[in-house]
Design a protein around this motif. Structure first.
Motif, PDB file in Angstrom:
ATOM      1  N   LEU A 159       0.875  -1.069   0.003  1.00 52.37           N
ATOM      2  CA  LEU A 159       0.107  -0.052  -0.068  1.00 52.37           C
ATOM      3  C   LEU A 159       0.870   1.258  -0.055  1.00 52.37           C
ATOM      4  N   LEU A 160       1.843   1.105   0.860  1.00 53.78           N
ATOM      5  CA  LEU A 160       2.806   2.406   0.775  1.00 53.78           C
ATOM      6  C   LEU A 160       3.282   2.572  -0.608  1.00 53.78           C
ATOM      7  N   ALA A 161       3.899   1.260  -1.198  1.00 60.64           N
ATOM      8  CA  ALA A 161       4.553   1.684  -2.550  1.00 60.64           C
ATOM      9  C   ALA A 161       3.478   2.140  -3.517  1.00 60.64           C
ATOM     10  N   GLN A 162       2.205   2.108  -3.548  1.00 59.19           N
ATOM     11  CA  GLN A 162       1.163   2.279  -4.526  1.00 59.19           C
ATOM     12  C   GLN A 162       0.876   3.774  -4.094  1.00 59.19           C
ATOM     13  N   GLY A 163       1.186   4.438  -2.784  1.00 59.79           N
ATOM     14  CA  GLY A 163       0.846   5.598  -2.532  1.00 59.79           C
ATOM     15  C   GLY A 163       1.977   6.427  -2.866  1.00 59.79           C
ATOM     16  N   ARG A 164       3.101   5.975  -3.332  1.00 56.67           N
ATOM     17  CA  ARG A 164       4.465   6.550  -3.765  1.00 56.67           C
ATOM     18  C   ARG A 164       3.989   7.896  -4.737  1.00 56.67           C
ATOM     19  N   ASP A 165       3.030   7.167  -5.793  1.00 48.33           N
ATOM     20  CA  ASP A 165       2.686   8.077  -6.733  1.00 48.33           C
ATOM     21  C   ASP A 165       1.165   8.473  -6.935  1.00 48.33           C
ATOM     22  N   GLU A 166       0.515   8.223  -5.883  1.00 53.65           N
ATOM     23  CA  GLU A 166      -0.972   8.683  -6.062  1.00 53.65           C
ATOM     24  C   GLU A 166      -1.650   8.533  -4.453  1.00 53.65           C
ATOM     25  N   TRP A 167      -2.600   9.503  -4.354  1.00 54.09           N
ATOM     26  CA  TRP A 167      -3.161   9.588  -3.026  1.00 54.09           C
ATOM     27  C   TRP A 167      -4.041   8.162  -3.132  1.00 54.09           C
ATOM     28  N   LEU A 168      -4.056   7.741  -1.849  1.00 53.69           N
ATOM     29  CA  LEU A 168      -4.863   6.429  -1.589  1.00 53.69           C
ATOM     30  C   LEU A 168      -6.167   6.641  -1.152  1.00 53.69           C
ATOM     31  N   HIS A 169      -6.994   5.595  -1.272  1.00 53.37           N
ATOM     32  CA  HIS A 169      -8.304   5.742  -0.730  1.00 53.37           C
ATOM     33  C   HIS A 169      -8.625   4.296  -0.186  1.00 53.37           C
ATOM     34  N   PRO A 170      -9.713   3.955   0.545  1.00 55.57           N
ATOM     35  CA  PRO A 170     -10.264   2.785   1.006  1.00 55.57           C
ATOM     36  C   PRO A 170     -10.359   1.670   0.033  1.00 55.57           C
ATOM     37  N   GLY A 171     -10.481   1.981  -1.383  1.00 57.15           N
ATOM     38  CA  GLY A 171     -10.612   1.036  -2.342  1.00 57.15           C
ATOM     39  C   GLY A 171      -9.337   0.656  -2.227  1.00 57.15           C
ATOM     40  N   ALA A 235     -19.938   0.909   9.053  1.00 60.80           N
ATOM     41  CA  ALA A 235     -21.314   1.266   8.651  1.00 60.80           C
ATOM     42  C   ALA A 235     -21.659   1.037   7.078  1.00 60.80           C
ATOM     43  N   LEU A 236     -20.627   0.927   6.283  1.00 62.16           N
ATOM     44  CA  LEU A 236     -20.661   1.085   4.730  1.00 62.16           C
ATOM     45  C   LEU A 236     -20.849  -0.510   4.590  1.00 62.16           C
ATOM     46  N   GLY A 237     -19.766  -1.389   5.485  1.00 62.91           N
ATOM     47  CA  GLY A 237     -19.744  -2.719   5.306  1.00 62.91           C
ATOM     48  C   GLY A 237     -18.984  -3.436   4.142  1.00 62.91           C
ATOM     49  N   GLY A 238     -18.336  -4.399   4.630  1.00 65.27           N
ATOM     50  CA  GLY A 238     -17.585  -5.187   3.553  1.00 65.27           C
ATOM     51  C   GLY A 238     -16.410  -4.401   2.689  1.00 65.27           C
ATOM     52  N   ARG A 239     -16.544  -4.513   1.401  1.00 69.27           N
ATOM     53  CA  ARG A 239     -15.601  -4.110   0.543  1.00 69.27           C
ATOM     54  C   ARG A 239     -16.227  -2.928  -0.077  1.00 69.27           C
ATOM     55  N   THR A 240     -17.411  -2.516   0.383  1.00 72.26           N
ATOM     56  CA  THR A 240     -17.929  -1.088  -0.219  1.00 72.26           C
ATOM     57  C   THR A 240     -17.110   0.119  -0.255  1.00 72.26           C
ATOM     58  N   PRO A 241     -16.328   0.439   0.499  1.00 76.08           N
ATOM     59  CA  PRO A 241     -15.673   1.706   0.599  1.00 76.08           C
ATOM     60  C   PRO A 241     -14.722   1.749  -0.425  1.00 76.08           C
ATOM     61  N   GLY A 242     -14.453   3.070  -1.088  1.00 77.43           N
ATOM     62  CA  GLY A 242     -13.944   3.234  -2.225  1.00 77.43           C
ATOM     63  C   GLY A 242     -13.479   4.938  -2.383  1.00 77.43           C
ATOM     64  N   PRO A 243     -13.254   5.559  -3.322  1.00 76.29           N
ATOM     65  CA  PRO A 243     -12.856   6.819  -3.549  1.00 76.29           C
ATOM     66  C   PRO A 243     -13.950   7.663  -2.900  1.00 76.29           C
ATOM     67  N   ASP A 244     -13.710   8.850  -2.458  1.00 71.18           N
ATOM     68  CA  ASP A 244     -14.561   9.828  -1.832  1.00 71.18           C
ATOM     69  C   ASP A 244     -15.347   9.201  -0.660  1.00 71.18           C
ATOM     70  N   MET A 245     -15.197   8.080  -0.165  1.00 76.84           N
ATOM     71  CA  MET A 245     -15.549   7.591   1.161  1.00 76.84           C
ATOM     72  C   MET A 245     -14.655   7.448   2.164  1.00 76.84           C
ATOM     73  N   ILE A 246     -15.097   7.775   3.239  1.00 77.99           N
ATOM     74  CA  ILE A 246     -14.401   7.910   4.460  1.00 77.99           C
ATOM     75  C   ILE A 246     -13.440   8.875   4.559  1.00 77.99           C
ATOM     76  N   ALA A 247     -12.219   8.849   3.606  1.00 75.75           N
ATOM     77  CA  ALA A 247     -11.114   9.924   3.672  1.00 75.75           C
ATOM     78  C   ALA A 247     -10.217   9.340   2.692  1.00 75.75           C
ATOM     79  N   TRP A 248      -9.307  10.167   2.246  1.00 74.94           N
ATOM     80  CA  TRP A 248      -8.152  10.026   1.221  1.00 74.94           C
ATOM     81  C   TRP A 248      -6.737  10.010   2.265  1.00 74.94           C
ATOM     82  N   PHE A 249      -5.715   9.561   1.825  1.00 73.82           N
ATOM     83  CA  PHE A 249      -4.686   9.263   2.450  1.00 73.82           C
ATOM     84  C   PHE A 249      -3.386   9.644   1.586  1.00 73.82           C
ATOM     85  N   GLU A 250      -2.407  10.404   2.310  1.00 72.98           N
ATOM     86  CA  GLU A 250      -1.267  10.677   1.415  1.00 72.98           C
ATOM     87  C   GLU A 250       0.074  10.421   2.534  1.00 72.98           C
TER      88      GLU A 250
END
Length: 284
Positions: A159-171, A235-250
């Motif tokens: 996940l850290l490696a993916q975040g090197r070049d883009e903002w991360l989200h729960p998806g 609250a969202l459940g399971g694998r539902t969270p994605g972009p613009d849900m919960i938060a973004w991460f840098e």
């Protein structure tokens, strides 16, 4: 129509328990429908669950009402402006949607669940019970201390490696867990918030919003951020969270410094997950 519009203007004649006031100003994040009923989820992790929910609002022939659908486009993104609890237990939520004012209604039995165990419930005959919020569920001091002292897992390295070049989200978290072998919704719901909590507590990520192409970090204590993530993911459940849900991460400076070569990064998907909490299967 007159009574509907007057309700939207705030002239509510029913009861309004304190927990209903917590909904004011929140937006609808998600709706889902299944055999066990309908769930409407807010951006702060409040969940209204009942057998059926009706949404009433502008239509081609004036005011139209119909059952709430999965990811209902009338509701997702709508802002909650008020609530009304009638003597028989009927609940009305008043919202402002993209096309105009809306009213979301349900009859008993229903329950409204909030952060830290808050609960408002209406029984079949309209009896109302409520529980105030309790202690943290996801961000107790001992939990945060354990997360801060944890060692990075291979999944977290990816996940850290993916975040090197883009903002991360729960998806992104859902994807790395699926690649590591996660299958059941309950597993994503359990492991996803913990994975993010560990990385936040170690100072490798910061949480915030992405607006107008810029990341804006939240000015909130770690405990509030972690509690929000755990509450809203549940609250969202399971694998539902994605972009613009919960938060973004840098990634933080510490997160970028942690991106040195590690053997786990070269292992096949799934194998490096065995040092991550809540590992798949019955082997640990």
């Amino acid at each position: 129509m007159r009574s509907f519009l007057s309700g939207l203007s705030g002239h509510h004649q029913g009861r309004r328990p304190a927990l209903l006031e917590e909904l004011r100003g929140q937006t609808i994040l998600h709706t889902r429908v299944a055999a066990r009923g309908t769930w409407t989820v807010t951006a702060r992790g409040w969940v209204l669950h009942s057998r059926i929910q009706q949404v009433e609002g502008p239509g081609r022939d004036g005011i139209a009402a119909s059952a709430v659908d999965l990811r209902d486009p009338r509701l997702v993104g709508a802002a909650l402006q008020g609530a009304e609890l009638l003597p028989d237990g009927q609940l009305h939520l008043f919202l402002q949607g993209a096309e105009g004012p809306l009213r979301l209604s349900t009859v008993p039995r229903w329950q409204l669940e909030g952060p830290r165990g808050a609960l408002l419930r209406a029984e079949e005959r309209g009896e109302i019970s409520q529980l105030p919020p309790g202690p943290p569920v996801h961000a107790a001091p001992e939990q945060l201390a354990e997360h801060a002292a944890s060692a990075r897992s291979g999944i977290e390295d990816r996940l850290l490696a993916q975040g090197r070049d883009e903002w991360l989200h729960p998806g992104h978290v859902v994807t790395v867990l699926a690649n590591a072998g996660a299958l059941e919704d309950e597993e994503f719901e359990r492991r996803g918030p913990v994975l993010l909590a560990r990385m936040l507590a170690r100072g490798e990520l910061r949480a915030g919003f992405v607006t107008a192409g810029r990341f804006r970090a939240w000015d909130m204590p770690l405990a509030e951020v972690v509690e929000h993530i755990g509450t809203t993911w549940t609250a969202l459940g399971g694998r539902t969270p994605g972009p613009d849900m919960i938060a973004w991460f840098e990634l933080t400076r510490a997160g970028r410094e942690a991106l040195g070569p590690r053997s786990e990064l070269t292992m096949p998907p799934g194998m490096s997950g065995y040092d991550s909490p809540g590992v798949v299967g019955g082997f640990r």
